[in-house]
Design a protein around this motif. Structure first.
Motif, PDB file in Angstrom:
ATOM      1  N   UNK A  47       0.807  -1.221   0.000  1.00 11.50           N
ATOM      2  CA  UNK A  47       0.000   0.000   0.000  1.00 11.50           C
ATOM      3  C   UNK A  47       0.838   1.269   0.000  1.00 11.50           C
ATOM      4  N   UNK A  48       1.920   1.277   0.798  1.00 11.35           N
ATOM      5  CA  UNK A  48       2.711   2.502   0.990  1.00 11.35           C
ATOM      6  C   UNK A  48       4.165   2.216   0.650  1.00 11.35           C
ATOM      7  N   UNK A  49       4.762   3.053  -0.202  1.00 12.57           N
ATOM      8  CA  UNK A  49       6.175   2.915  -0.522  1.00 12.57           C
ATOM      9  C   UNK A  49       6.916   4.184  -0.098  1.00 12.57           C
ATOM     10  N   UNK A  50       8.194   4.006   0.225  1.00  7.63           N
ATOM     11  CA  UNK A  50       9.028   5.122   0.639  1.00  7.63           C
ATOM     12  C   UNK A  50      10.214   5.269  -0.289  1.00  7.63           C
ATOM     13  N   UNK A  51      10.376   6.444  -0.863  1.00  6.37           N
ATOM     14  CA  UNK A  51      11.487   6.708  -1.778  1.00  6.37           C
ATOM     15  C   UNK A  51      12.548   7.575  -1.112  1.00  6.37           C
ATOM     16  N   UNK A  52      13.810   7.369  -1.517  1.00  8.20           N
ATOM     17  CA  UNK A  52      14.941   8.102  -0.942  1.00  8.20           C
ATOM     18  C   UNK A  52      15.414   9.274  -1.780  1.00  8.20           C
ATOM     19  N   UNK A  53      15.165   9.213  -3.076  1.00 12.67           N
ATOM     20  CA  UNK A  53      15.686  10.256  -3.966  1.00 12.67           C
ATOM     21  C   UNK A  53      14.552  10.874  -4.767  1.00 12.67           C
ATOM     22  N   UNK A  54      14.575  12.190  -4.876  1.00 13.34           N
ATOM     23  CA  UNK A  54      13.481  12.904  -5.540  1.00 13.34           C
ATOM     24  C   UNK A  54      13.354  12.515  -7.010  1.00 13.34           C
ATOM     25  N   UNK A  55      14.470  12.305  -7.705  1.00 13.63           N
ATOM     26  CA  UNK A  55      14.360  11.982  -9.127  1.00 13.63           C
ATOM     27  C   UNK A  55      13.805  10.575  -9.330  1.00 13.63           C
ATOM     28  N   UNK A  72       8.269  10.080   1.405  1.00 12.99           N
ATOM     29  CA  UNK A  72       9.677  10.375   1.124  1.00 12.99           C
ATOM     30  C   UNK A  72      10.467  10.121   2.390  1.00 12.99           C
ATOM     31  N   UNK A  73      11.494   9.248   2.315  1.00 14.91           N
ATOM     32  CA  UNK A  73      12.210   8.829   3.524  1.00 14.91           C
ATOM     33  C   UNK A  73      13.701   9.127   3.472  1.00 14.91           C
ATOM     34  N   UNK A  74      14.170   9.712   2.365  1.00 17.39           N
ATOM     35  CA  UNK A  74      15.594  10.018   2.244  1.00 17.39           C
ATOM     36  C   UNK A  74      15.929  11.416   2.721  1.00 17.39           C
ATOM     37  N   UNK A  75      17.192  11.764   2.638  1.00 12.87           N
ATOM     38  CA  UNK A  75      17.633  13.113   3.010  1.00 12.87           C
ATOM     39  C   UNK A  75      16.915  14.134   2.127  1.00 12.87           C
TER      40      UNK A  75
END
Length: 203
Positions: A47-55, A72-75
């Motif tokens: 259901x929910x995904x977390x990405x580290x990079x905006x691109x 969004x889970x990255x810096x």
């Protein structure tokens, strides 16, 4: 990283969701999942995904925008906040005033509890100032020092829970594949889990 079949992912995902209980959101961290492999997660019911990079977030969202809820889970770099605001429902990793003042979606403060210079995040004594200035802040996130024994993460998770309570915050993003069970015992409301759910078995 090679991603497991959708049936394997579905089985593991269901097991983790049952283990953590209905009060905890399982965020599947997809840093090492290619855009082409994201479909297997959708088929598995993630259901929910977390990405580290905006691109990467932009690229994957363009292909699977309606399939998942996006975190969004990255810096978080201040010049990438506009993308995150547009595509995500929550950002876990606000660690500077320059980013915080640009965020318009619900957000968590990244707290550096270990004091390691290599880690992002603000010091605990800065939390109050951020909470007062930025009403989007809903909770806290931390990454304890890497350790083989999950119990070594417990003091950091407990301290984060205490800090959140002191500042009237309810959301706690803490715990990854190796220590999410301890994080849940200490009050996590979100866990960020990757390879435990989607990595193909070796052999």
């Amino acid at each position: 990283m090679t991603v497991a079949s959708s049936s394997e992912i579905a089985e593991r995902y269901a097991r983790v969701c049952e283990e953590v209980g209905p009060g905890v959101t399982v965020v599947v961290a997809t840093k090492y999942v290619s855009a082409g492999e994201m479909g297997a997660l959708g088929e598995a019911g993630v259901a929910v995904v977390g990405e580290n990079r905006a691109q990467d977030l932009e690229h994957k969202h363009a292909l699977y925008g309606d399939v998942f809820r996006w975190h969004f889970i990255g810096h978080l770099q201040s010049n990438k906040v506009k993308i995150v605001n547009r595509l995500c429902e929550l950002v876990h990793s606000v660690g500077s005033h320059s980013a915080a003042r640009r965020v318009t979606i619900p957000a968590l403060l990244e707290i550096n509890l270990s004091g390691e210079p290599s880690k992002s995040g603000i010091a605990p004594d800065e939390i109050g100032g951020f909470v007062e200035r930025y009403p989007v802040i809903r909770g806290l996130m931390t990454m304890p020092p890497l350790a083989d024994d999950p119990e070594l993460s417990r003091p950091y998770f407990r301290r984060l829970r205490e800090l959140a309570a002191e500042h009237g915050l309810t959301e706690l993003s803490m715990g990854t594949s190796q220590d999410y069970r301890v994080a849940v015992e200490e009050g996590a409301t979100l866990v960020r889990i990757g390879s435990t759910i989607f990595a193909a078995d070796r052999g």
